[in-house]
Design an enzyme around this catalytic site. Structure first.
Site, PDB file in Angstrom:
ATOM      1  CB  ILE A  30      59.667  81.846  17.670  1.00  0.00           C
ATOM      2  CG1 ILE A  30      59.469  82.404  18.856  1.00  0.00           C
ATOM      3  CG2 ILE A  30      60.413  80.453  17.557  1.00  0.00           C
ATOM      4  CD1 ILE A  30      58.193  81.634  19.676  1.00  0.00           C
ATOM      5  N   GLY A  75      48.654  68.555  20.063  1.00  0.00           N
ATOM      6  CA  GLY A  75      49.256  68.514  21.562  1.00  0.00           C
ATOM      7  C   GLY A  75      47.906  68.982  22.521  1.00  0.00           C
ATOM      8  N   GLY A 107      52.790  67.483  23.011  1.00  0.00           N
ATOM      9  CA  GLY A 107      52.620  66.272  22.459  1.00  0.00           C
ATOM     10  C   GLY A 107      52.935  64.876  23.384  1.00  0.00           C
ATOM     11  CG  PHE A 108      52.974  59.889  22.944  1.00  0.00           C
ATOM     12  CD1 PHE A 108      52.925  59.865  24.140  1.00  0.00           C
ATOM     13  CD2 PHE A 108      53.428  59.266  21.996  1.00  0.00           C
ATOM     14  CE1 PHE A 108      53.554  58.412  24.716  1.00  0.00           C
ATOM     15  CE2 PHE A 108      53.941  57.947  22.282  1.00  0.00           C
ATOM     16  CZ  PHE A 108      53.954  57.628  23.690  1.00  0.00           C
ATOM     17  CE1 TYR A 145      55.239  62.849  10.976  1.00  0.00           C
ATOM     18  CE2 TYR A 145      55.806  60.388  10.448  1.00  0.00           C
ATOM     19  CZ  TYR A 145      55.668  61.354  11.286  1.00  0.00           C
ATOM     20  OH  TYR A 145      56.308  61.224  12.716  1.00  0.00           O
ATOM     21  CE  LYS A 188      52.283  76.648   5.060  1.00  0.00           C
ATOM     22  NZ  LYS A 188      51.224  77.406   5.038  1.00  0.00           N
ATOM     23  CE  LYS A 246      73.967  80.752   9.785  1.00  0.00           C
ATOM     24  NZ  LYS A 246      72.992  81.479   8.944  1.00  0.00           N
TER      25      LYS A 246
END
Ligand code: UDP
Length: 344
Positions: free
Chosen positions: A83, A58, A32-33, A165, A111, A125
């Site tokens: 992940i 992105g 992304g930016f 947002y 989400k 963690k």
């Protein structure tokens, strides 16, 4: 991990030379930016960087100069799914950020902020990694306190079109602090105010990208409302320096901390500056103001000054002069592509 990090990090206030080095770092939203500038900065400081992006907003061209670096790895992944990666540090920047983009699929936006941040906090963690949560001035909503200090709790419409947002990012802050309190996760929360510069998406509908591309094409400047609403615009290099300063700071300073340029402009002044800088003949065209559009926004950055010894150095005129050539090059490329297409 925290001790090792502190040893290897040099924060020299005298010359503002702040370093993060020899780390394995995950940057979500790395194409992304802001993420792409961050990846570059971290590579320049000799880190191994994993750029994770779902490429929803992105763009590959933001990172195409980095892909030949052996220390740079790109993974196409959506952070709403967990992940597992071996990393020392996480910058969680993945989220559509311009109003048209985050409103396009608002449920996905919420989400990304909630589930995505949860997944990244779980990873931090598990790996005992420091994590930075990229929050936003949007947590202040349409502020009743001006300028906005970190202690101000905001004025957000929880059911409006910006809520996906604003409330998503508020939930992400709350999750970060609960992981810190409950599990001792080493968090850093920053609230980013309006930022501009190269690598912005020319089609993301933001005010700086719209006005510059319109000015360069001598087309009408699309002013929403009367143009008296204010924003405070930070050039991307200044912001990236603030991000690095925060990520390098002592673990007892978790934030939230405002990062932005405190010089406030109304949009008519912004348009004027852009028209002048680009030598444009564009005129201003007034259009309806979108719903819940904040009327004023200006960061109080005294906390960042005090704790991080950071403040922006690039004024709007200079920043626009640094940004306009990027958009000019993109527009030229697009025009050439259209000309080829027309001949086929
Ligand atoms: N805006 C505008 N014309 C445009 C795009 C945006 O007048 O073409 C206004 C928008 O209504 C808001 C301000 O510019 O008042 C900043 O919008 P942006 O989407 O860049 O960021 P925001 O700070 O609202 O998240």
């Amino acid at each position: 991990m925290i001790t090792a990090y502190s040893k290897e990090t040099t924060l020299k206030k005298e010359n503002k030379k702040i370093m993060i080095t020899n780390k394995k770092i995950l940057v979500t939203g790395g194409a992304g930016f802001l993420g792409s500038h961050l990846c570059k900065k971290l590579l320049d400081m000799n880190n191994e960087v994993i750029c994770l992006d779902n490429f929803y907003t992105g763009r590959a061209e933001n990172i195409n100069k980095l892909v030949n670096n052996d220390n740079f790895h790109v993974i196409k992944h959506d952070i709403t799914h967990p992940i597992d990666l071996d990393i020392d540090m996480i910058f969680n920047f993945a989220c559509p950020a311009s109003p048209p983009h985050y409103q396009k699929d608002p449920i996905f936006t919420t989400k990304t902020s909630f589930l995505g941040t949860l997944n990244m906090l779980e990873l931090a963690k598990k790996k005992n990694a420091r994590i930075m949560q990229a929050s936003t001035s949007e947590v202040y909503g349409d502020p009743k306190e001006h300028p906005q200090k970190e202690s101000y709790q905001g004025n957000v419409n929880p059911t409006g079109i910006r809520a996906c947002y604003d409330e998503g990012k508020r939930a992400a802050e709350s999750l970060s602090f609960d992981f810190h309190r409950k599990h001792g996760v080493d968090i850093k929360v920053i609230r980013i105010f309006n930022t501009y510069g190269p690598h912005m998406d020319p089609k993301d509908g933001r005010v700086v990208s719209n006005f510059i591309t319109q000015a360069l094409a001598n087309e009408p400047i699309t002013m929403y409302g009367d143009g008296k609403q204010t924003r405070s615009f930070c050039y991307v290099d200044d912001l990236i320096n603030g991000i690095i300063a925060m990520m390098s700071s002592s673990s007892d300073f978790v934030g939230p901390v405002n990062l932005g340029n405190p010089t406030e402009f109304n949009l008519l002044e912004l348009a004027q500056q852009i028209i002048e800088s680009t030598g444009s003949s564009s005129e201003i065209s007034f259009l309806p103001l979108p719903k819940d559009d904040p009327t004023r926004r200006q960061p109080d950055i005294s906390l960042a000054k005090e704790k991080l010894n950071w403040e922006p150095t690039i004024d709007l005129k200079t920043g626009i002069a640094l940004t306009a050539p990027y958009f000019k090059a993109l527009m030229k490329k697009e025009k050439a592509a259209q000309a080829i297409q027309a001949q086929m």
